[in-house]
Design a protein around this motif. Structure first.
Motif, PDB file in Angstrom:
ATOM      1  N   THR A 195       0.835  -1.206   0.000  1.00  6.02           N
ATOM      2  CA  THR A 195       0.000   0.000   0.000  1.00  6.02           C
ATOM      3  C   THR A 195       0.869   1.256   0.000  1.00  6.02           C
ATOM      4  OG1 THR A 195      -1.575  -1.245   1.318  1.00  6.02           O
ATOM      5  CG2 THR A 195      -1.981   1.097   1.128  1.00  6.02           C
ATOM      6  N   GLY A 196       1.950   1.219   0.789  1.00  2.00           N
ATOM      7  CA  GLY A 196       2.865   2.367   0.835  1.00  2.00           C
ATOM      8  C   GLY A 196       3.496   2.618  -0.522  1.00  2.00           C
ATOM      9  N   ALA A 197       3.936   1.543  -1.185  1.00  2.00           N
ATOM     10  CA  ALA A 197       4.573   1.695  -2.501  1.00  2.00           C
ATOM     11  C   ALA A 197       3.562   2.236  -3.513  1.00  2.00           C
ATOM     12  CB  ALA A 197       5.125   0.353  -2.966  1.00  2.00           C
ATOM     13  N   PHE A 198       2.330   1.730  -3.430  1.00  2.00           N
ATOM     14  CA  PHE A 198       1.295   2.192  -4.363  1.00  2.00           C
ATOM     15  C   PHE A 198       0.957   3.676  -4.097  1.00  2.00           C
ATOM     16  CE2 PHE A 198      -3.210   2.473  -5.767  1.00  2.00           C
ATOM     17  CZ  PHE A 198      -2.984   2.233  -7.108  1.00  2.00           C
ATOM     18  N   ALA A 199       0.901   4.023  -2.818  1.00  3.73           N
ATOM     19  CA  ALA A 199       0.617   5.420  -2.459  1.00  3.73           C
ATOM     20  C   ALA A 199       1.704   6.339  -3.019  1.00  3.73           C
ATOM     21  CB  ALA A 199       0.544   5.565  -0.940  1.00  3.73           C
ATOM     22  N   LEU A 200       2.934   5.892  -2.889  1.00  7.68           N
ATOM     23  CA  LEU A 200       4.062   6.695  -3.386  1.00  7.68           C
ATOM     24  C   LEU A 200       4.002   6.833  -4.900  1.00  7.68           C
ATOM     25  CD1 LEU A 200       6.461   7.965  -1.917  1.00  7.68           C
ATOM     26  CD2 LEU A 200       7.816   6.082  -2.757  1.00  7.68           C
ATOM     27  N   LEU A 201       3.615   5.737  -5.539  1.00  9.22           N
ATOM     28  CA  LEU A 201       3.481   5.750  -7.001  1.00  9.22           C
ATOM     29  C   LEU A 201       2.445   6.806  -7.418  1.00  9.22           C
ATOM     30  CD1 LEU A 201       4.856   3.893  -9.039  1.00  9.22           C
ATOM     31  CD2 LEU A 201       2.826   2.479  -9.037  1.00  9.22           C
TER      32      LEU A 201
END
Lengths: 354, 183
Positions: B28-34
């Motif tokens: 979720t964190g990686a997707f949010a950053l994306l």
């Protein structure tokens, strides 16, 4: 004791992590190079996803503009609408290619002016926060890019490479509060430092109140920082204030290169650096197969070159640095001689790092 | 225990469940950053970007009262540092600070509802801004803090608060799908 630690383990571990982050901050604030053990890995892992997401979001935007806004037209007009969409797609693509061609031609002209080789990169992502200003490029270590290298656009200075991974790199923009470039006011040769602000904007710092700086003055790189070639445009003074107390005046600067609109940039390599070519060229990524209509944008064939072995780089560089107007440049390949229409774009993509 | 009992027994929270929860947070964190580095720039023109990573940190502060929650907030901040600014540790410091404050508040007040989460994200955005400015002031020279910054911060806080129910809902859903414990 153990009971105390067990009861307060979250607070204790949080305190420890806060100390860790402060230690990281201290080390990175003191050292010129970025000490970031995992950052390169994160950047490398995320880069392809960022690129894919950029492509998808741009596609969705185009889809919205091209299709969804047309929904609601009468049924009997469907064939006409389909035809219209087809033409719009073609025209849009042609306009996009035309603009890209112009941008790449300007980048190519800049690359010829540079004293060293350069690598062209595509902007794939931007800063994750509004507080800072950075970009992500699709070129990294494998292409010869290293932290500290200057990043340029056709309009002027963009920033410096902050960190790299094998296939991506991050650019700290001129407008970031942590950046600083040694500059000259072109008209009066007054020196100063251009830096970003935490809020939006860029300022000229450390210029004495008594110095002659006016709104409209062009700011150029001084070359004294050993990063940016001397004479490259940095921006233009938009407002000067001497109302505040202190030794220095306050001057706002509009950057020459608008980072929000950048799509391709050049990274100037140190002299003698070897450029490694990527497996995927920008031509394949951006331009696609040669399009006769697009190649025609580059203009009619140039007249024959009177002195075939004259090197274009030196003279044009000297003229640019002295602010002299550029003579009509003969459109030649690296080996000199006459070039066919569209060869500039092809060369930009095949030659050098692209 | 017979076969029927074994089949219907609820999954005991253990290392497996914690790993699944960690995987959910990381993804979720990686997707949010994306989204923060690409899509939101396209949508808003880069003027205001809602900080989804901060919302995730507030979620951790509200739901994960353990060492993993604190470590998660630190790592999310560190991840953000890799894609924002040039000072490593700045967002790690800010996100850990936000986590600690949310954790302390949620230990004393009943926060297990969406409006409380929205309020914490709104306040957390200002806290993050404060932590960043404080850290910058300590390590670099910060000049001319003005009303413009406060306006940007307010817009960011409002946008982040508006997105909080969606992000919380998505993380809860992911936890259910991953077989984790939704508290």
């Amino acid at each position: 004791m153990l009971e105390f630690v067990r009861r307060n383990r979250v607070l204790l571990s949080s305190g420890l992590l806060l100390l860790c982050s402060l230690a990281l901050l201290s080390v990175n604030a003191r050292h010129p190079g970025r000490i970031d053990p995992l950052g390169s890995l994160f950047l490398e892992v995320m880069a392809p996803f960022q690129r894919a997401t950029s492509v998808v979001s741009a596609g969705a935007r185009d889809l919205w503009a091209g299709y969804v806004s047309l929904i609601g037209v009468e049924r009997e007009n469907r064939s006409l609408r389909a035809r219209l969409r087809e033409l719009e797609r073609g025209a849009g693509r042609q306009r996009e290619l035309e603009m890209m061609n112009r941008r790449l031609k300007r980048l190519l002209a800049l690359e010829r002016m540079l004293p060293t080789a350069a690598v062209a990169g595509e902007v794939t992502a931007r800063d994750a926060s509004v507080w800072f200003q950075s970009l992500t490029l699709n070129k990294g270590d494998r292409d010869g890019i290293r932290p500290g290298m200057p990043v340029l656009a056709a309009e002027g200075v963009v920033g410096v490479i902050a960190s790299t991974s094998p296939h991506a790199s991050r650019v700290l923009l001129l407008t970031d509060p942590n950046s600083g470039i040694d500059v000259l006011v072109e008209r009066t040769r007054v020196r100063g430092i251009v830096s970003g602000l935490l809020e939006q904007g860029t300022v000229l710092k450390y210029v004495k109140r008594t110095e002659d700086v006016r709104a409209g003055d062009r700011i150029v790189a001084s070359g004294l920082d050993g990063v940016f070639p001397k004479g490259l445009p940095v921006g233009r003074v938009t407002r000067v204030s001497r109302k505040d107390r202190g030794l220095f005046l306050y001057a706002e600067v509009a950057p020459a290169a608008d980072a929000d609109r950048l799509e391709e940039v050049l990274v100037a390599l140190p002299s003698g650096a070897e450029i490694r070519r990527s497996q995927t060229t920008m031509e394949a990524e951006l331009v696609g197969p040669p399009d006769p209509a697009t190649l025609g944008i580059l203009g009619p064939p140039e007249p024959p070159v009177p002195t075939p072995d004259a090197r274009p780089g030196v003279k044009s560089r000297g003229r640019a640095l002295l602010g002299l107007p550029e003579p009509p440049a003969p459109n030649r390949g690296r080996a000199g001689g006459r070039q066919e229409p569209g060869a500039s774009a092809v060369k930009l993509s095949r030659g050098r790092a692209l | 225990m017979n076969l029927s009992e074994a089949t219907h027994a609820p999954a005991a929270p253990g290392i497996g469940a914690e790993l699944r929860a960690a995987a959910v947070y990381v993804l979720t964190g990686a997707f949010a950053l994306l989204l923060q580095t690409t899509v939101f720039h396209t949508l808003t023109g880069g003027k205001v970007i809602p900080d989804l990573v901060l919302i995730l940190c507030v979620y951790l502060g509200l739901r994960e009262h353990n060492v993993g929650g604190a470590a998660g907030a630190f790592l999310l901040g560190y991840l953000l540092d890799s894609f924002s600014g040039s000072l490593v540790g700045l967002h790690a410091f800010a996100m850990t600070s936000v986590y600690v404050v949310v954790y302390l508040v949620s230990r004393r007040l009943w926060m297990d509802n969406v409006p409380a989460g929205v309020a914490m994200v709104f306040l957390g955005t200002f806290l993050k801004g404060l932590a960043i400015v404080a850290a910058l002031a300590a390590y670099l020279s910060v000049e001319r803090l003005s009303i413009g910054m406060a306006q940007t911060l307010l817009a960011e806080a409002l946008l982040a608060a508006a997105l909080t129910p969606v992000v919380f809902g998505v993380v809860d859903w992911e936890m259910r799908v991953a077989g984790g414990d939704v508290r």
